[in-house]
Design a protein around this motif. Structure first.
Motif, PDB file in Angstrom:
ATOM      1  N   GLN A 182       4.338  41.475 -29.868  1.00  0.00           N
ATOM      2  CA  GLN A 182       3.434  42.561 -30.227  1.00  0.00           C
ATOM      3  C   GLN A 182       3.555  43.752 -29.278  1.00  0.00           C
ATOM      4  OE1 GLN A 182      -0.386  40.615 -30.277  1.00  0.00           O
ATOM      5  NE2 GLN A 182      -0.061  39.760 -32.324  1.00  0.00           N
ATOM      6  N   LYS A 183       3.945  43.479 -28.037  1.00  0.00           N
ATOM      7  CA  LYS A 183       4.104  44.530 -27.030  1.00  0.00           C
ATOM      8  C   LYS A 183       5.547  45.033 -26.950  1.00  0.00           C
ATOM      9  CE  LYS A 183      -0.130  44.361 -25.457  1.00  0.00           C
ATOM     10  NZ  LYS A 183      -1.047  45.471 -25.587  1.00  0.00           N
ATOM     11  N   ASP A 184       6.394  44.636 -27.908  1.00  0.00           N
ATOM     12  CA  ASP A 184       7.805  45.059 -27.973  1.00  0.00           C
ATOM     13  C   ASP A 184       8.622  44.658 -26.743  1.00  0.00           C
ATOM     14  OD1 ASP A 184       7.581  46.236 -30.514  1.00  0.00           O
ATOM     15  OD2 ASP A 184       6.780  48.075 -29.633  1.00  0.00           O
ATOM     16  N   VAL A 185       8.326  43.491 -26.198  1.00  0.00           N
ATOM     17  CA  VAL A 185       9.112  42.967 -25.087  1.00  0.00           C
ATOM     18  C   VAL A 185      10.480  42.546 -25.616  1.00  0.00           C
ATOM     19  CG1 VAL A 185       9.260  41.091 -23.405  1.00  0.00           C
ATOM     20  CG2 VAL A 185       7.083  42.232 -23.799  1.00  0.00           C
ATOM     21  N   ASP A 186      11.537  42.930 -24.909  1.00  0.00           N
ATOM     22  CA  ASP A 186      12.899  42.656 -25.360  1.00  0.00           C
ATOM     23  C   ASP A 186      13.401  41.275 -24.966  1.00  0.00           C
ATOM     24  OD1 ASP A 186      13.192  45.186 -26.518  1.00  0.00           O
ATOM     25  OD2 ASP A 186      13.790  46.050 -24.609  1.00  0.00           O
TER      26      ASP A 186
END
Length: 74
Positions: free
Chosen positions: A22-26
């Motif tokens: 949800q936090k766009d962590v890669d």
């Protein structure tokens, strides 16, 4: 009450992965130490190449050998 008492390690890690998505962590790294192997495979963690690179921004330091550096990740 602590979440680790309510949730299993696998459930807790799964929730953490959902939040990371949800936090766009890669990238999410995990070590296969202690009991981690029990849930890493189920959560589709794949083995890496054994080399991790940590990038610390806005941090000044004189030249130092990598073997002399310690890093604690929280």
């Amino acid at each position: 009450m602590l979440l680790s008492v309510i949730l299993s390690e696998q459930s807790l890690m799964k929730e953490a992965l959902i939040l990371a998505k949800q936090k766009d962590v890669d990238v999410v790294n995990a070590l296969d130490l202690m009991d981690n192997q029990e849930f890493l495979k189920d959560l589709k963690f794949g083995p890496g190449d054994g080399t991790l690179h940590y990038y610390v921004y806005n941090w000044g330091c004189a030249e130092i050998e990598s073997s002399k550096v310690g890093l604690v990740l929280l």
